[in-house]
Design a protein around this motif. Structure first.
Motif, mmCIF file in Angstrom:
data_model
loop_
_atom_site.group_PDB
_atom_site.id
_atom_site.type_symbol
_atom_site.label_atom_id
_atom_site.label_comp_id
_atom_site.label_asym_id
_atom_site.label_seq_id
_atom_site.Cartn_x
_atom_site.Cartn_y
_atom_site.Cartn_z
ATOM 1 N N GLY A 286 -10.948 5.935 9.645
ATOM 2 C CA GLY A 286 -10.624 5.971 8.218
ATOM 3 C C GLY A 286 -9.202 5.531 7.930
ATOM 4 O O GLY A 286 -8.729 5.645 6.809
ATOM 5 N N LYS A 318 -9.185 -3.661 2.086
ATOM 6 C CA LYS A 318 -7.804 -3.241 1.874
ATOM 7 C C LYS A 318 -7.176 -2.613 3.125
ATOM 8 O O LYS A 318 -6.438 -1.648 3.062
ATOM 9 N N VAL A 342 0.907 -7.828 1.295
ATOM 10 C CA VAL A 342 1.829 -6.965 0.556
ATOM 11 C C VAL A 342 2.938 -6.490 1.477
ATOM 12 O O VAL A 342 3.042 -6.921 2.617
ATOM 13 N N ARG A 343 3.772 -5.638 0.960
ATOM 14 C CA ARG A 343 4.796 -4.964 1.754
ATOM 15 C C ARG A 343 5.711 -5.910 2.495
ATOM 16 O O ARG A 343 5.697 -5.979 3.712
ATOM 17 N N GLN B 97 -8.288 11.143 2.333
ATOM 18 C CA GLN B 97 -8.539 9.719 2.114
ATOM 19 C C GLN B 97 -9.247 9.108 3.321
ATOM 20 O O GLN B 97 -10.215 8.366 3.193
ATOM 21 N N TYR B 109 -9.116 1.963 -6.326
ATOM 22 C CA TYR B 109 -7.681 1.848 -6.102
ATOM 23 C C TYR B 109 -6.936 1.522 -7.388
ATOM 24 O O TYR B 109 -7.482 0.865 -8.279
ATOM 25 N N PHE B 113 1.426 -3.426 -7.015
ATOM 26 C CA PHE B 113 1.760 -4.054 -5.745
ATOM 27 C C PHE B 113 1.325 -3.236 -4.547
ATOM 28 O O PHE B 113 1.046 -3.759 -3.492
ATOM 29 N N ASN B 114 1.314 -1.928 -4.695
ATOM 30 C CA ASN B 114 0.882 -1.072 -3.602
ATOM 31 C C ASN B 114 -0.325 -0.257 -4.032
ATOM 32 O O ASN B 114 -0.195 0.891 -4.416
#
Lengths: 555, 281
Positions: A286, A318, A342-343, B97, B109, B113-114
């Motif tokens: 997970g 994701k 991202v990030r 989660q 979600y 951006f995050n």
């Protein structure tokens, strides 16, 4: 078990991060004691957060517990507040799965990954109520064994262990368990264990000139066990993500790197196997992040193919891929761009030395052009923070080499100015240095470490060579590195020092807030051992080394 | 136009043109951009997404955007006891989660951006306390209620029920609790009498730590139906205010004189109610 459970209830509300001490995580293995013949305590001599991030622990936990009548439990070093509570309440060290005291287990196995955890080993044995020295343990005490990369020079810890595993543990651990089951007493077990490849039994190998011990490796990594269905901690750990191991060994051969020289030969997993393992690791855990691990991920032959396969599956879900240990070249950065949508946090490169001459000398084959090109691609892509890691005190290093570190950072800064999309945002360039530590089985194993005072002089030189406010310079304090150097190339005498410094209160030495240099120096003095003899002395080529009997090139 | 609620965080270094644009777009937003500021806004989700795209260079992040209009919410009731009582709220969120993802639940979600899943706990539980009646709302992609047996959690956490939420968390007013009080010394009848007396005082003033320093609060109106069971330990039964103000373990402890204080109190939430003492669901 009941006793420990009750005591835990009384003390856990007083300590920091109590979830580290309870066990009960998803996928921990609990067995029925009646069905179990061999109980193993897998001890990691550091905190839960560090230990649970260790892939070796996951592998061996999975392999041992796959044997029906073997139960392997986890044990970590309690943080200092918990240790104090345990000692005050007369509570022994216990296995997280059963809450049973580990001094009644059959085998107590330690993972020795870094020298500064040695005092934690002694502290854990003491907390468990197990006599520290092998010679003081009897038939009713557990067999205490060690594995991990520190066993490439086991001599400093020989007094405390009955047996060392040299090299990779996943096959030999099964053979050891079989040997344990078939013998009735400790002596018999150790005798048969000593015949296994990769096993060093100090008591049977002769005290003065030990028989050679050949390091053990897994020949077919693609078919070897990998933990895709493993414990998911309920509290944050250092590397809180699913893991994949691409390959072992390293084609690079940087002269300072022990892992690169001891991990030979290079063995890879196929991209097909890895893709399946990656999916399984995510589905079973997970997690939303998958890390691709190896000593140098850019060198994995099928990296492009693997990333494509994984991205196709991960992006709609994701799931982030993370690629630590990338080489500083434009190919790697472009890959990183593709993988991390991202990030855009920070990039980290390790040129290790500032000048091309010194990089060539230490066989770190990265050029300034490679690095600047990598930075250019990164800055164009929107990154605005770069960390650069160097070592000070590498053999042959001159003041010119040190000034070249500052020059390199200035060049990186200029590259940013020339290529960034937005200058107003600014850039952070961080230089970190640590003191070079010569390690056994490397081309530098006979070299001297520079003295602490000389390291500090070089730090000052580097600091005064930096002219830009965009460049931050952090340096590691040299004291820990000095002690680590003395331990890593130590012999049997160092064992006395480790015990002495533990008695003076040393533990958690890899945590700078708990490391006490004074305690170590006092211990060296009390044992009449000179740390400079081990750390800062160059060995001539005729001198025999404590780890000469460990054979690396046998695999 | 459908409403979308969220928090906008502006970080240091936002350039002026951009913040001007944001200021115009989000009505009523006029703080200085040199500091991180927090503001709620109501705006259409699609326009918001458009705004984000139109300022690609801005160093700003939109967090906690959730769209109330098309969200499929599921409310889970779960127990958190035994070993799991030491899992902190933050760790619990990550743990849950992961368990949802393992169970194949498609979490919804947030944008931005995050992206992060929308999960919200009614009354976050302090480390070291237990509960049989925790509530968590999650937003999911599909409408189906999940088979809760599929959600596999660490020892001590168990999902008991899943249903479509109707009422809002802020209607929760009271919590029925037991408090296990552990004493080093032997328990006497005197002590129980003293305890009972203490919690039935007209005014029970305790010092509460707030963001603006310590503040005295009379908790008498917020703690009722107090009784005690005695076995090896003393167990307090009570109904306490669940929020506004929350009566904490410390408050219950601080109501006592030092000589009557137990070593520690372990609170266990049994059930939660609204202001009319109707079970909250």
């Amino acid at each position: 078990m009941e006793m420990i459970k009750q005591k835990l209830e009384k003390i856990l509300h007083k300590v920091q991060k109590p979830a580290r001490y309870t066990g009960g995580e998803y996928k921990q293995v609990v067995k029925n004691k009646q069905d179990v013949k061999v109980r193993v305590a897998f001890c990691f001599p550091d905190t839960y957060e560090i230990g649970m991030s260790n892939l070796g622990l996951r592998i061996l936990y999975g392999i041992l517990n796959s044997i029906e009548d073997v139960w392997c439990e986890r044990v970590f070093a309690p943080w200092v507040d918990m240790e104090a509570e345990m000692r005050n309440n007369g509570m022994p060290l216990y296995g997280l799965e059963s809450y049973d005291a580990i001094n009644k287990f059959d085998i107590v196995a330690f993972s020795l990954g870094y020298e500064l955890s040695y005092t934690n080993v002694l502290n854990m044995l003491d907390l468990a109520g197990i006599p520290l020295r092998s010679a003081d343990r009897g038939e009713n005490d557990p067999v205490v064994i060690a594995g991990g990369s520190c066993c490439y020079n086991p001599e400093p810890m020989t007094a405390f262990f009955d047996l060392f595993v040299v090299g990779e543990g996943e096959e030999v651990i099964i053979e050891l368990i079989d040997a344990y089951k078939s013998k009735t007493d400790k002596a018999g077990f150790l005798k048969s264990a000593a015949n296994l490849e990769g096993v060093y039994v100090p008591a049977l190998h002769g005290t003065d000139s030990p028989q050679p011990v050949i390091k053990r490796i897994v020949k077919d990594l693609d078919k070897s066990y990998f933990p895709v269905d493993t414990i998911v901690p309920s509290t944050g750990i250092v590397h809180d993500r699913a893991m994949l191991e691409l390959f072992r060994g390293c084609i690079r051969g940087c002269s300072f790197c022990q892992a690169g020289h001891t991990g030979t030969p290079v063995r890879s997993r196929s991209p097909q196997t890895l893709t399946e393992q990656g999916k399984a690791a995510i589905v079973n855990s997970g997690y939303d992040e998958l890390a691709l691990l190896s000593l140098s991920t850019s060198d994995y032959k099928y990296l492009d193919e693997l990333c494509d396969n994984l991205l196709q599956w991960c992006q709609p879900r994701k799931i982030n891929l993370s690629l630590p240990s990338l080489r500083a070249d434009s190919f790697s950065i472009e890959l990183m761009e593709r993988v991390q949508k991202v990030r855009k946090s920070g990039l980290t490169f390790a040129p290790e030395a500032g000048s091309q001459r010194l990089r060539d000398y230490i066989n770190k084959k990265i050029t300034k052009e490679d690095l600047l090109e990598a930075c250019r691609v990164a800055f164009e892509g929107g990154w605005n923070s770069v960390k650069l890691y160097f070592m000070l005190g590498l053999p042959t290093e001159t003041d010119e080499d040190i000034k070249a570190i500052a020059e390199l950072a200035h060049d990186v800064h200029q590259t940013w100015r020339d290529n960034t999309r937005n200058r107003n945002r600014g850039v952070r360039i961080t230089i970190s240095t640590s003191c070079f530590i010569p390690k056994p089985h490397t081309p530098f194993e006979r070299k001297a470490q520079i003295p602490i005072s000389e390291y500090l002089r070089r730090v000052d030189l580097l600091r005064s060579s930096i002219r830009s406010n965009a460049i931050t310079y952090n340096w590691h304090s040299p004291e820990q590195g000095y002690i680590e150097a003395a331990l890593s190339r130590g012999d049997k005498k160092i064992g006395d020092v480790i015990e002495a410094t533990w008695k003076l209160g040393s533990r958690m030495d890899s945590w700078s807030e708990h490391f006490s240099f004074d305690s170590w120096i006092n211990a060296f003095n009390n044992c009449s051992v000179e740390p400079d003899f081990y750390a800062t002395r160059e060995r001539n080529k005729n001198e025999s080394l404590p780890w000469d009997f460990i054979v690396i090139r046998g695999g | 136009m459908k409403a979308c609620r969220g928090t906008l965080l502006l970080y240091e270094g936002v350039d002026c043109n951009c913040s001007e644009g944001i200021r115009k777009t989000f009505n009523g937003f006029s703080q200085h951009t040199n500091f991180a500021v927090n503001t709620s806004f109501h705006y259409s989700a699609s326009a918001l997404a458009g705004t984000i795209k139109s300022f690609p260079d801005a160093l700003w992040t939109v967090t906690k955007i959730w769209m109330e209009y098309n969200m499929q919410k599921i409310r889970l009731r779960y127990a958190k006891t035994d070993k799991a009582m030491y899992i902190s709220h933050l760790d619990l969120m990550a743990t849950m989660q992961r368990a949802f993802l393992r169970a194949g639940i498609k979490l919804k979600y947030s944008e931005g951006f995050n992206p992060h899943p929308y999960m919200s706990v009614a009354l976050p539980l302090s480390v070291g306390n237990e509960s049989l009646c925790e509530l968590m709302d999650i937003a999911v992609e599909d409408d189906a209620l999940t088979d809760i047996k599929k959600i596999k959690l660490p020892e001590g956490i168990e999902v008991l029920e899943a249903y479509k939420p109707v009422r809002k968390f802020n209607e929760i007013t009271w919590a029925e609790i037991t408090g296990s009080m552990y004493y080093e010394t032997k328990i006497s009848d005197m002590l129980i009498e003293t305890l009972a007396k203490c919690y039935s005082r007209q005014n029970i003033v305790v010092s509460k730590r707030t963001k603006r320093g310590n503040k005295d609060l009379d908790i008498a109106p917020y703690i009722k139906n107090v009784s005690f069971d005695v076995t090896d330990i003393i167990t307090m039964n009570a109904i306490i205010s669940a929020q506004n103000p929350t009566i904490s373990t410390d408050d219950i402890m601080n109501a006592l004189n030092d000589e009557n204080k137990p070593e520690y109190i372990r609170i266990k939430r049994i059930e939660i109610y609204d202001s009319n003492m109707v079970l909250f669901k």
